[in-house]
Write a protein that holds these residues in place. Sequence first.
Motif, PDB file in Angstrom:
ATOM      1  N   UNK C  99       0.936  -1.294  -0.067  1.00 57.66           N
ATOM      2  CA  UNK C  99       0.031  -0.189  -0.076  1.00 57.66           C
ATOM      3  C   UNK C  99       0.878   1.153  -0.065  1.00 57.66           C
ATOM      4  N   UNK C 100       0.344   2.478  -0.439  1.00 51.82           N
ATOM      5  CA  UNK C 100       1.139   3.504  -0.410  1.00 51.82           C
ATOM      6  C   UNK C 100       0.074   4.874  -0.325  1.00 51.82           C
ATOM      7  N   UNK C 101       0.506   5.811   0.141  1.00 48.20           N
ATOM      8  CA  UNK C 101      -0.584   6.656   0.375  1.00 48.20           C
ATOM      9  C   UNK C 101       0.166   8.152  -0.238  1.00 48.20           C
ATOM     10  N   UNK C 102      -0.751   8.627  -1.220  1.00 51.66           N
ATOM     11  CA  UNK C 102      -0.069   9.857  -1.953  1.00 51.66           C
ATOM     12  C   UNK C 102      -0.931  11.115  -1.662  1.00 51.66           C
ATOM     13  N   UNK C 103       0.058  12.140  -1.275  1.00 55.70           N
ATOM     14  CA  UNK C 103      -0.923  13.380  -1.040  1.00 55.70           C
ATOM     15  C   UNK C 103      -1.601  13.940  -2.499  1.00 55.70           C
ATOM     16  N   UNK C 104      -2.767  14.656  -2.225  1.00 58.35           N
ATOM     17  CA  UNK C 104      -3.264  15.349  -3.296  1.00 58.35           C
ATOM     18  C   UNK C 104      -3.474  16.817  -2.881  1.00 58.35           C
ATOM     19  N   UNK C 105      -2.724  17.525  -3.892  1.00 57.36           N
ATOM     20  CA  UNK C 105      -2.776  18.996  -3.677  1.00 57.36           C
ATOM     21  C   UNK C 105      -3.353  19.879  -4.642  1.00 57.36           C
ATOM     22  N   UNK C 106      -4.194  20.818  -4.654  1.00 56.44           N
ATOM     23  CA  UNK C 106      -4.435  21.337  -5.841  1.00 56.44           C
ATOM     24  C   UNK C 106      -5.321  20.671  -6.872  1.00 56.44           C
ATOM     25  N   UNK C 107      -5.724  19.347  -6.466  1.00 55.28           N
ATOM     26  CA  UNK C 107      -6.515  18.714  -7.528  1.00 55.28           C
ATOM     27  C   UNK C 107      -5.536  17.779  -8.050  1.00 55.28           C
ATOM     28  N   UNK C 108      -4.200  17.696  -7.847  1.00 58.67           N
ATOM     29  CA  UNK C 108      -3.502  16.682  -8.581  1.00 58.67           C
ATOM     30  C   UNK C 108      -2.635  15.896  -7.285  1.00 58.67           C
ATOM     31  N   UNK C 109      -1.889  14.939  -7.962  1.00 58.61           N
ATOM     32  CA  UNK C 109      -0.872  13.786  -7.296  1.00 58.61           C
ATOM     33  C   UNK C 109       0.434  14.965  -6.729  1.00 58.61           C
ATOM     34  N   UNK C 110       0.661  14.955  -5.646  1.00 58.02           N
ATOM     35  CA  UNK C 110       1.896  15.821  -5.140  1.00 58.02           C
ATOM     36  C   UNK C 110       3.110  14.956  -5.234  1.00 58.02           C
ATOM     37  N   UNK C 111       3.675  14.706  -6.392  1.00 59.96           N
ATOM     38  CA  UNK C 111       4.553  13.981  -6.676  1.00 59.96           C
ATOM     39  C   UNK C 111       6.066  14.708  -7.005  1.00 59.96           C
ATOM     40  N   UNK C 112       7.138  14.373  -6.769  1.00 56.45           N
ATOM     41  CA  UNK C 112       8.431  14.967  -7.218  1.00 56.45           C
ATOM     42  C   UNK C 112       8.577  14.803  -8.743  1.00 56.45           C
TER      43      UNK C 112
END
Lengths: 139, 139, 139
Positions: C99-112
């Motif tokens: 499992x993995x939990x990815x942040x959503x910010x401003x409507x999109x995935x917050x990925x590097x």
Amino acid sequence: MNSERLTRINVETSSRSQLIDITREVRKAVASSGVSGGSCLLFVPHTTAGVTINENADPDVTADITAFLNKKIPLSDPGFRHSEGNSDAHIKSTLTGTSLDVIISEGDLLLGTWQGIYFCEYDGPRSRKLYIKIRPDSG
Amino acid sequence: MNSERLTRINVETSSRSQLIDITREVRKAVASSGVSGGSCLLFVPHTTAGVTINENADPDVTADITAFLNKKIPLSDPGFRHSEGNSDAHIKSTLTGTSLDVIISEGDLLLGTWQGIYFCEYDGPRSRKLYIKIRPDSG
Amino acid sequence: MNSERLTRINVETSSRSQLIDITREVRKAVASSGVSGGSCLLFVPHTTAGVTINENADPDVTADITAFLNKKIPLSDPGFRHSEGNSDAHIKSTLTGTSLDVIISEGDLLLGTWQGIYFCEYDGPRSRKLYIKIRPDSG
């Protein structure tokens, strides 16, 4: 803190492999959020770093972790093809993980007595960042 | 269950390395919460243990996992400096992870057919604990 | 999308060991949810697969990861007892995580910048699935 309760901290690393204690910074973000119950999602936006929880008392523990990983997953391997030459760091990142969710209870991180939160640098020294998202209970 | 929907279970381990099936205990916490949709955050407050999901049918699988980890990450290594002599367990803890978030759907854990949840003991036997935080959907 | 904001995607794998980029599918689920801030919990309901985040630019990175894991955790080991003969895949699943939990910010995935999300196949080729649960901020 914005409505998404999202903050970013900077982590300056000083060697190629290093576990850096960030417990105090995370705890500070929790305290300043005023959130009493919930969780704290940590996310590393890099592909040659990670985040983990391990012993906070004897620094030999984190030194043993990085030394052992370096021995078993060496910088050079005859099978590596990636031209940047840091495939070992990418492997360590996947094995350690780049996110972590810590419980917040009674306004503080719910950690065990000997637990600290560590930023894992596997391809430093670099200027790194880590996101902290505070999630209050939905009630 | 308190307002933080946080419970703690005890896990008694009986050997140094051992994966103990805690699926039933976690499922029970979910059922008694009455939560229909959400997730269930599991957290191990120890630095020589972990939590994972793996096969629930053939016990040879978990035996193979612990035996292989013990072979590759042995109790003694010439490079280990930590005076307590359990650096192998700290390394296994970081590689396995100390938290896990499982989806709750229709009032039950959303696990695959062959999945069970395991407490990972790497430096037992000990009396351990694990936190279970039920997080209902925010609607 | 139902009230639990839970969707399932199918992943068809084509070899025994393979990291498959699913970033676009996850991003699509986030976009269609209309959620602006929150997180996105990914869950793999299999015991010989996993999910990870790693480099999205040079495909040699994921090839190096699977090749190195296969060398260090081989298909056959004299100690393996599990009759299905895929204990290596179960071990890789536990080390990678499901499992993995990815942040959503401003409507999109917050990925590097260099991060992509990968489904990790360790015992293919198979038809796999992955759950995506969108969790909006509780406000």
